[in-house]
Scaffold this active site. Structure first.
Site, PDB file in Angstrom:
ATOM      1  N   ARG B  50       7.569  -3.647   0.406  1.00 44.54           N
ATOM      2  CA  ARG B  50       8.203  -4.408  -0.671  1.00 44.54           C
ATOM      3  C   ARG B  50       7.321  -4.304  -1.901  1.00 44.54           C
ATOM      4  NH1 ARG B  50       9.163  -9.789   2.692  1.00 44.54           N
ATOM      5  NH2 ARG B  50       7.750  -8.715   4.100  1.00 44.54           N
ATOM      6  N   ASP B  52       5.903  -4.592  -5.678  1.00 49.95           N
ATOM      7  CA  ASP B  52       5.919  -5.640  -6.698  1.00 49.95           C
ATOM      8  C   ASP B  52       6.587  -5.171  -7.988  1.00 49.95           C
ATOM      9  OD1 ASP B  52       4.637  -7.725  -5.374  1.00 49.95           O
ATOM     10  OD2 ASP B  52       2.655  -6.874  -5.760  1.00 49.95           O
ATOM     11  N   TYR B 111       0.165   5.343  -0.498  1.00 46.42           N
ATOM     12  CA  TYR B 111       0.293   4.991  -1.914  1.00 46.42           C
ATOM     13  C   TYR B 111      -0.510   5.964  -2.769  1.00 46.42           C
ATOM     14  CZ  TYR B 111       2.368   0.395  -0.926  1.00 46.42           C
ATOM     15  OH  TYR B 111       3.197  -0.622  -0.522  1.00 46.42           O
ATOM     16  N   ARG B 198      -3.924  -2.402  -5.296  1.00 48.61           N
ATOM     17  CA  ARG B 198      -4.294  -2.717  -6.683  1.00 48.61           C
ATOM     18  C   ARG B 198      -5.658  -3.394  -6.762  1.00 48.61           C
ATOM     19  NH1 ARG B 198       0.815  -5.799  -8.818  1.00 48.61           N
ATOM     20  NH2 ARG B 198      -0.633  -6.272 -10.510  1.00 48.61           N
TER      21      ARG B 198
END
Lengths: 247, 247
Positions: B50, B52, B111, B198
């Site tokens: 999910r 952001d 990622y 992040r």
């Protein structure tokens, strides 16, 4: 007075093109207004090439004369702050001779054209590529491209609005390469006619789809007739990639 | 009923994130509404991760159950037509077993984080990269990254909203590479905590700038305390790059 050379990246999407227009925003006007805000001076910014609406630049060369004394860093950072939120970025800036001219001193121009060649449309690169969903034959496109390289009368590949004195140009490079899901067409010449790159890419795409044979490119060229053109590729995939100057 | 696996690309810019929200558009809602328009069915689309607000996907895996019979091609092309003008593209679609689950069957998530490391801000890639104007020390970042690889308690790198049962995760890959003007950070794990990528990238950027020594990454990890975090990298540079499943 200092003459500054600028190297500029921009996303052509929101602009009517490089050149100032009465009816909408342009890269030139955005830069000139930012300069005026910084210096109080009204000075034209001249570019190596006047890109059309929707055409992008990886590295456009331009110049402008500024009377107020400034460091290159201050000028670059000030411009980049003031053009916001427009998608323009001054990559480099340096002082040049007073008779250096971004357009008239330029001895070579390079363009990149990006085709996204997969079934699914672009999401991340929407507006930055031409999406062609059917598999293109890169080998055939390369054969067709080879027929355009050299000194030719490019009347077929010239727009009705083209202001060039002569339709005869020397195309130095026209390469076609697959890069992952994309096909990249790189072209290089001293100068191009208006819409020449998009016209060449449009016809080469017809070759890639099998609608034209590679030799049809040569026939279209020899016809010296705009009516012999397949069609223009859209502006989305076109990037001004760089300008060359004598040492 | 057919369970379909979708692979989806999207630009996270205009969305509140993957998941349906009351207060703004989401990727999930856009896809579910397009499906409903096509099939008349209300069915949830489940994703491997999910993302952001502002986070992109190169290849998000998802699934949805559809009663109406359709070919994969018709479903993909219908969805791609109906999600317009939102920047979402269904790249692939295929039928899967009824017990296959995009989230729960997933055994690996990848990622990509893109840092634009040059003086000038992004024009063409605005919103798609994190712009850091000072030269980053990639070697030091790599040393710092190596301290995060393996099985650790990642409490320091976890958001207050994280819903994971345990802060202990195994980070399989965290690579730092320069690619032209960009620095790419690739990470891979079975699963990540909320904001983990992040948070790790934010701290590694501090190492790259010389504000932290590489060993400070190890100290922050050992602290198991959110207060030891440098800061979170912005969502702009983050891409969900792919999900793995057992054969």
């Amino acid at each position: 007075m200092t003459r500054w050379r600028l190297i500029i990246e921009y996303d052509g999407g929101p602009f009517m093109g490089w050149q100032r227009q009465d009816h909408g925003p342009s890269v030139q006007q955005t830069l000139e207004e930012a300069l005026q805000q910084m210096t109080g001076e009204q000075a034209p910014v001249h570019a190596a090439g006047r890109t059309d609406a929707g055409v992008h630049a990886l590295a456009m060369s331009a110049h402008v004369d500024v009377s107020r004394e400034m460091t290159p860093r201050r000028l670059r950072e000030g411009l980049n702050a003031l053009v916001r939120p427009q998608p323009i970025s001054v990559l480099e800036i340096e002082p040049v001779a007073d008779d250096w001219h971004a357009r008239f001193s330029c001895t070579g121009r390079r363009y990149l054209y990006r085709i996204l060649n997969r079934r699914a449309p672009a999401a991340l690169d929407r507006g930055r590529v031409w999406h062609i969903p059917v598999d293109l034959d890169v080998k055939a496109m390369r054969e067709g491209a080879a027929m355009l390289v050299g000194r030719h009368d490019f009347t077929t590949f010239r727009s009705a609005q083209c202001q060039s004195d002569s339709p005869v140009k020397t195309l130095d490079v026209l390469e076609v390469e697959r890069s992952g899901e994309e096909i990249h067409l790189r072209s290089e010449a001293r100068s191009f006619l208006h819409h020449q790159v998009r016209s060449m890419v449009g016809c080469l795409a017809m070759v890639g789809r099998g609608q034209w044979a590679p030799q049809d490119i040569g026939k279209a060229l020899l016809a010296r007739d705009r009516a012999a053109l397949g069609f223009n590729a859209p502006p989305d995939g076109l990037y001004f990639a760089g300008a060359s100057y004598p040492e």
